[in-house]
Motif scaffolding. Structure first.
Motif, mmCIF file in Angstrom:
data_model
loop_
_atom_site.group_PDB
_atom_site.id
_atom_site.type_symbol
_atom_site.label_atom_id
_atom_site.label_comp_id
_atom_site.label_asym_id
_atom_site.label_seq_id
_atom_site.Cartn_x
_atom_site.Cartn_y
_atom_site.Cartn_z
ATOM 1 N N ARG A 424 0.963 -1.023 -0.046
ATOM 2 C CA ARG A 424 0.074 -0.026 0.073
ATOM 3 C C ARG A 424 0.894 1.173 0.143
ATOM 4 N N GLU A 425 1.977 1.075 0.776
ATOM 5 C CA GLU A 425 2.954 2.444 0.722
ATOM 6 C C GLU A 425 3.505 2.487 -0.525
ATOM 7 N N VAL A 426 3.871 1.545 -1.261
ATOM 8 C CA VAL A 426 4.312 1.683 -2.810
ATOM 9 C C VAL A 426 3.340 2.241 -3.679
ATOM 10 N N LEU A 427 2.127 1.694 -3.222
ATOM 11 C CA LEU A 427 1.033 2.313 -4.171
ATOM 12 C C LEU A 427 0.911 3.760 -3.950
ATOM 13 N N ARG A 428 0.820 4.099 -2.650
ATOM 14 C CA ARG A 428 0.774 5.662 -2.590
ATOM 15 C C ARG A 428 1.907 6.572 -3.035
ATOM 16 N N THR A 429 3.073 6.121 -3.045
ATOM 17 C CA THR A 429 4.171 6.626 -3.566
ATOM 18 C C THR A 429 3.997 6.727 -5.112
ATOM 19 N N ALA A 430 3.734 5.765 -5.751
ATOM 20 C CA ALA A 430 3.357 5.745 -7.242
ATOM 21 C C ALA A 430 2.398 6.651 -7.748
ATOM 22 N N VAL A 431 1.237 6.812 -6.924
ATOM 23 C CA VAL A 431 0.162 7.763 -7.477
ATOM 24 C C VAL A 431 0.426 9.105 -6.955
ATOM 25 N N LEU A 432 1.425 9.284 -5.956
ATOM 26 C CA LEU A 432 1.679 10.746 -5.936
ATOM 27 C C LEU A 432 2.640 11.280 -6.734
ATOM 28 N N LYS A 433 3.505 10.179 -7.224
ATOM 29 C CA LYS A 433 4.317 10.523 -8.518
ATOM 30 C C LYS A 433 3.452 10.682 -9.885
ATOM 31 N N LEU A 434 2.460 10.213 -9.919
ATOM 32 C CA LEU A 434 1.448 10.280 -11.005
ATOM 33 C C LEU A 434 0.889 11.683 -10.778
ATOM 34 N N PHE A 435 0.569 12.077 -9.699
ATOM 35 C CA PHE A 435 -0.122 13.567 -9.519
ATOM 36 C C PHE A 435 0.979 14.604 -10.022
ATOM 37 N N SER A 436 2.238 14.507 -9.718
ATOM 38 C CA SER A 436 3.131 15.288 -10.379
ATOM 39 C C SER A 436 3.186 15.416 -11.616
ATOM 40 N N ALA A 437 3.100 14.500 -12.379
ATOM 41 C CA ALA A 437 3.222 13.978 -13.765
ATOM 42 C C ALA A 437 1.883 14.401 -14.692
ATOM 43 N N MET A 438 0.825 14.718 -14.026
ATOM 44 C CA MET A 438 -0.464 14.935 -14.489
ATOM 45 C C MET A 438 -0.397 16.275 -15.501
ATOM 46 N N PRO A 439 -0.900 15.972 -16.749
ATOM 47 C CA PRO A 439 -0.678 16.859 -17.729
ATOM 48 C C PRO A 439 -1.615 18.135 -17.629
ATOM 49 N N ASP A 440 -1.279 19.268 -18.206
ATOM 50 C CA ASP A 440 -2.092 20.292 -17.943
ATOM 51 C C ASP A 440 -3.245 20.475 -18.747
ATOM 52 N N LEU A 441 -4.306 21.032 -18.024
ATOM 53 C CA LEU A 441 -5.827 21.040 -18.506
ATOM 54 C C LEU A 441 -6.024 22.010 -19.780
ATOM 55 N N LYS A 442 -5.223 22.589 -20.144
ATOM 56 C CA LYS A 442 -5.567 23.553 -21.050
ATOM 57 C C LYS A 442 -4.792 23.254 -22.339
ATOM 58 N N GLN A 443 -5.410 22.106 -22.956
ATOM 59 C CA GLN A 443 -5.089 21.721 -24.249
ATOM 60 C C GLN A 443 -6.335 20.753 -24.610
ATOM 61 N N PRO A 444 -6.410 20.314 -25.744
ATOM 62 C CA PRO A 444 -7.599 19.637 -26.268
ATOM 63 C C PRO A 444 -7.774 18.207 -25.423
ATOM 64 N N LEU A 445 -9.015 17.942 -25.080
ATOM 65 C CA LEU A 445 -9.434 16.880 -24.173
ATOM 66 C C LEU A 445 -8.740 15.489 -24.652
ATOM 67 N N ASP A 446 -8.925 15.282 -26.158
ATOM 68 C CA ASP A 446 -8.377 14.140 -26.689
ATOM 69 C C ASP A 446 -6.978 13.874 -26.379
ATOM 70 N N THR A 447 -6.134 14.998 -26.651
ATOM 71 C CA THR A 447 -4.767 15.124 -26.592
ATOM 72 C C THR A 447 -4.402 14.721 -24.877
ATOM 73 N N TRP A 448 -5.118 15.382 -24.054
ATOM 74 C CA TRP A 448 -4.873 15.308 -22.855
ATOM 75 C C TRP A 448 -5.225 13.934 -22.040
ATOM 76 N N VAL A 449 -6.353 13.150 -22.710
ATOM 77 C CA VAL A 449 -6.614 11.725 -22.277
ATOM 78 C C VAL A 449 -5.277 10.745 -22.762
#
Length: 591
Positions: A424-449
């Motif tokens: 579970r700790e490994v999972l939490r660490t991985a998700v927090l890294k994912l949070f840091s890598a989340m792309p900007d919302l100011k672009q076309p939705l299909d590109t963002w997906v």
């Protein structure tokens, strides 16, 4: 720390504390503070706690309330009076009080046997709950968390999907034994809803006299603010603590005319019954420091009282008449536009106003801004995660846990709670890294997906070489996604004056309030007729009284100006009932 003599001087000052408030603050205890809207009840509670902590340092007080809003007000008042409470006191919601002192330390005992450490899941619609299978049909499933205990261990249902095709009574009567088994399964897995947590605490107090006596002895006074909203199960817990004989004082604070949480088991008569059981003295608090006298004169009609409260605050002489705004029943957004024009005429900033409706789905109609693109649950979960990074705000725990569940399900096909501690700790660490890598919302939705899908693929790769679900199967773009930006689809710009439900604003004050009456439809009850009934002197069935209290609570949030938006397809004599009660009619031909 304020000295006792200085505090008593401040309490004696009529400019700071009214005679009614002073009587409650100085009372020896064991009373019911009958508090009308805007009467300063929560501030009074805060001053009482500050005084007890200063005058009697050894006296321990637990100040609770149904809402976090009230708790913040109590704490702010204590701080404003220069008092710092030590750890022997408690200030928090009644839910937190019961969890902290009963369920967390003793949930493993009989008759509950809750696996430790347990997980409190706040979302009744969470997919990890055990499911009750109705009539043996795989397509008729109900989350066990949607089925709530009453004090006698029977059940009530709340929020069942319409697609189920069964009434609440049918589900409960036909599947009671299965519901009990699924509740037991949840306890074995260490899963508990907030509603069930209250019931399990009740059972612990009933079974274990020593725990009941110890908790009652821990505090010299227990204060329950917003007592009218306390559930039947919580009321039973309070009764058990009082019956121990070890609780020196219990103080209930509230107004039965503002009881609007019947769907959670709250009933006005339960509050009255506990007052009788505890032989509490009734102290009135009926002067209104929030609203104008014009508002007090009309709002009292919705709770059946003939005499209005006395307005004594800074808005008492505000010269704005309550208004009945007649709007187009075919266009709910016209109610909000009409309200905005009235705010401009009265010189009220929309930022200090609120639009209210009875239910969430009608709030959407009033706003008139549904999402331009429909997103599935997975994309909304990831979108809210990204919005917490790129939009002003904070990453909430619920948003983080939702992504953890999504990632865990894709990686392992299971919920995070089933993972061992290190995983579970490994999972939490991985998700927090994912949070840091989340792309900007100011672009076309299909590109963002597509970018999000790539980042999720990287995250899964840190957890397992063989994920159960491939990202390309779970995170997909559609053709129309290229038409909008991710920000427009996930975090659209809010409307000015977005509609809110009445329950959302409980405990708040606003300079102006609009309550929008929903037009009558084939399935929708005649809301205008119901709310006009007391104005016409008509009898209202017991089952409908809470709806009247909801209108009362909504309108009493107003400080200087209140209005009701009435659809133009109602009978004229109903509209005339509002005007006769003191509402000035405003329609398309009025200015």
């Amino acid at each position: 720390m304020m000295r006792h003599t200085e505090m008593e001087q401040r309490i004696a000052n009529p400019q700071r504390v009214s005679d009614q408030q002073r009587a409650a603050i100085r009372s020896p205890g064991n009373f019911f503070l009958l508090s009308r809207p805007g009467s300063g009840k929560t501030r009074t509670v805060g001053i009482r706690v500050a005084r007890l902590a200063t005058q009697f340092p050894s006296r321990r007080v637990a100040a609770t309330s149904y809402t976090n809003v009230a708790i913040r007000q109590i704490r702010d008042t204590i701080r404003d009076w220069n008092v710092v409470l030590n750890e022997s006191h408690f200030t928090g919601t009644l839910h937190r009080f019961i969890l902290h002192y009963i369920l967390y330390p003793f949930g493993h005992l009989e008759p509950v046997y809750l696996m430790q450490p347990f997980r409190l899941v706040m979302d009744d619609k969470w997919t990890g709950w055990p499911q009750v299978l109705c009539r043996g049909n795989n397509r008729q499933r109900v989350s066990v968390a949607a089925l709530h205990y009453r004090t006698d261990a029977s059940f009530r249902a709340r929020g069942l999907p319409h697609s189920l095709g069964l009434t609440e009574e049918e589900v409960i009567s036909e599947e009671t034994s299965q519901i009990r088994e699924k509740k037991k399964e949840a306890r074995r897995r260490g899963l508990v809803s907030l509603s069930d947590a209250m019931f399990y605490a009740q059972k612990i107090l009933e079974r274990h006299k020593d725990i009941r006596n110890a908790l009652a002895s821990r505090f010299d006074e227990l204060i329950v603010d917003e007592a009218q909203d306390t559930s039947d199960v919580q009321m039973r817990c309070l009764e058990l603590l009082y019956q121990s004989g070890n609780l020196s004082s219990i103080v209930l604070v509230g107004d039965v005319d503002q009881s609007i949480y019947g769907f959670q088991g709250a009933r006005p008569d339960l509050c009255a019954d506990l007052c009788a059981t505890c032989q509490l003295e009734e102290l009135p608090l009926d002067q209104n420091y929030r609203s104008s006298q014009a508002i007090c004169n009309v709002t009292c009609r919705f709770c059946g009282r003939k005499e209005p409260d006395e307005a004594v605050g800074p808005n008492r002489d505000a010269g704005l008449s309550p208004e009945a705004l007649i709007y187009d029943s075919a266009d709910a957004t016209s109610a909000r536009r009409l309200f905005r024009s009235r705010l401009a005429k009265h010189g009220i900033d929309p930022a200090n106003a609120v639009v209210l409706a009875r239910k969430h789905n009608f709030c959407v109609d009033v706003d008139g801004t549904p999402r331009t693109i429909e997103l599935n649950r997975r994309l909304l979960t990831l979108g809210n995660f990204a919005a917490a990074k790129w939009e002003p705000g904070t990453l909430h725990r619920n948003e983080l846990e939702a992504v953890e569940r999504l990632v865990s399900n894709m990686a392992f096909g299971s919920d995070p709670h089933s993972l061992e501690g290190p995983r579970r700790e490994v999972l939490r660490t991985a998700v927090l890294k994912l949070f840091s890598a989340m792309p900007d919302l100011k672009q076309p939705l299909d590109t963002w997906v597509r970018q999000v899908r790539d980042e999720v693929r990287i995250t899964l790769g840190t957890l397992t070489d063989d994920p159960v679900h491939k990202p390309e199967h779970r995170i997909r773009a559609k053709k129309d996604f290229e038409l909008v930006t991710a920000a427009e689809a996930i975090a659209p710009s809010p409307n000015e004056l977005p509609a809110r439900t009445v329950h959302d604003v409980k405990g708040e004050s606003h300079e102006a309030v609009l309550l929008v009456i929903q037009p009558r439809t084939g399935r929708q009850p005649d809301q205008c007729q119901l709310w006009a009934a007391p104005l016409l002197g008509e009898e209202v069935e017991e089952s409908e009284l809470e709806e009247l209290r909801i209108a009362y609570v909504a309108l009493t949030r107003a400080e200087r100006y209140c209005a009701m938006a009435i659809p133009n397809n109602v009978d004229q004599h109903r509209i005339e009932a509002y005007t006769a009660a003191g509402f000035q009619r405003i329609g398309p031909t009025n200015t």
